[in-house]
Design an enzyme around this catalytic site. Structure first.
Site, PDB file in Angstrom:
ATOM      1  N   LYS A  26      -6.812  -5.132  -3.208  1.00 42.92           N
ATOM      2  CA  LYS A  26      -7.551  -5.721  -2.079  1.00 42.92           C
ATOM      3  C   LYS A  26      -8.505  -4.693  -1.511  1.00 42.92           C
ATOM      4  CE  LYS A  26      -3.849  -4.484   1.075  1.00 42.92           C
ATOM      5  NZ  LYS A  26      -4.606  -3.464   1.813  1.00 42.92           N
TER       6      LYS A  26
ATOM      7  N   ASP B 159       0.802  -1.235   0.000  1.00 44.62           N
ATOM      8  CA  ASP B 159       0.000   0.000   0.000  1.00 44.62           C
ATOM      9  C   ASP B 159       0.834   1.284   0.000  1.00 44.62           C
ATOM     10  OD1 ASP B 159      -1.919  -1.951   0.193  1.00 44.62           O
ATOM     11  OD2 ASP B 159      -2.824  -1.236   2.045  1.00 44.62           O
TER      12      ASP B 159
ATOM     13  N   CYS C 225      -1.951  -2.951   7.495  1.00 48.03           N
ATOM     14  CA  CYS C 225      -1.787  -3.832   6.335  1.00 48.03           C
ATOM     15  C   CYS C 225      -0.465  -4.585   6.322  1.00 48.03           C
ATOM     16  CB  CYS C 225      -2.025  -3.042   5.058  1.00 48.03           C
ATOM     17  SG  CYS C 225      -3.769  -2.590   4.905  1.00 48.03           S
TER      18      CYS C 225
HETATM   19  C1  VGL Z   1      -4.788   0.341   5.675  1.00 49.34           C
HETATM   20  C2  VGL Z   1      -6.451   1.030   7.077  1.00 49.34           C
HETATM   21  C3  VGL Z   1      -7.373   0.925   6.054  1.00 49.34           C
HETATM   22  C4  VGL Z   1      -3.327   0.040   5.484  1.00 49.34           C
HETATM   23  C5  VGL Z   1      -5.692   0.206   4.647  1.00 49.34           C
HETATM   24  O1  VGL Z   1      -2.829   0.065   4.336  1.00 49.34           O
HETATM   25  O2  VGL Z   1      -2.643  -0.202   6.496  1.00 49.34           O
HETATM   26  N1  VGL Z   1      -5.163   0.740   6.881  1.00 49.34           N
HETATM   27  N2  VGL Z   1      -6.980   0.521   4.860  1.00 49.34           N
END
Ligand code: VGL
Ligand code: ZN
Length: 211
Positions: free
Chosen positions: A109, A11, A154
């Site tokens: 995702k 991410d 994540c």
């Molecule tokens: C994430 C919260 C919501 C992350 C993704 O990448 O850690 N955290 N969506």
């Protein structure tokens, strides 16, 4: 270079960097660190948080609810987040300065409207697979080095699921940044340590402790 090892970049998207929908403090600092270690890896996989606008994890989709509150959903407790990483938006794009040209797969995702997915492997219902474990297995990859955002969500969930799936797992700490909500960072490192996830600094990799 070890062909049984992959770098998993979690991410590294504008949504989790300063100015994004769910900004992680200093989140953009991971980009140069990732760029420094990436050339050490023959294999790289990226993940991309990829939500529809009506996603269940957005506080805005629950009248009266505020970001960072929790809510009980059919699959369990869910943190409600600000709107972030909506499919096709700049917020969901990977950072332009990432330099990982050898990356071979992008796993998206969190695209099912009713289920979140912190993990790159298994969605928050703890049943639905992203297919990543099977892909890595088919590629003969047995060892994963994790980096990206956020350490305590994540990255940690992906590391724990990778261990449960039988991979050797190392988190490159300074190539990650955390959200740290109600002690989540300390808990994440404790959970990862108990699961046998190793924790290193990028300097150790760059000094020749090669994967
Ligand atoms: C994430 C919260 C919501 C992350 C993704 O990448 O850690 N955290 N969506
Ligand atoms: Zn998300």
């Amino acid at each position: 270079m070890n062909t049984n090892t992959a770098l998993l970049i979690v991410d590294a998207q504008y949504g989790f960097m300063p100015g994004g929908g769910l900004p992680v403090a200093d989140g953009d600092a991971v980009v140069p660190v990732i760029n420094r270690v990436a050339p050490l890896f023959a294999n790289a996989v990226l993940t991309q948080d990829w939500h529809p606008a009506n996603h269940v994890s957005f506080a805005a989709n629950h009248p009266g609810r505020q970001p960072f509150e929790t809510m009980l959903l059919p699959y369990g407790e869910q943190v409600l987040w600000p709107i972030h990483c909506v499919q096709g938006t700049r917020d969901a794009a990977l950072h332009d300065d990432l330099q990982v040209p050898q990356a071979q797969l992008v796993i998206r995702k969190g695209f099912h409207p009713a289920v979140d997915s912190y993990s790159a492997f298994i969605e928050a219902d703890r049943k639905t697979t992203t297919g990543l474990a099977a892909y890595l297995l088919a590629r003969g990859i047995t060892s994963l080095y994790l980096c990206g955002l956020a350490t305590d969500y994540c990255v940690a969930w992906s590391a724990l699921d990778a261990r449960a799936a039988g991979f050797d797992v190392v988190v490159i700490e300074d190539a990650c940044r955390a959200i740290d909500l109600n002690g989540s960072l300390e808990k994440a490192w404790a959970d990862m340590a108990s699961a046998g996830v190793k924790r290193i600094q990028s300097s150790s990799l760059l000094q020749g402790n090669l994967p």
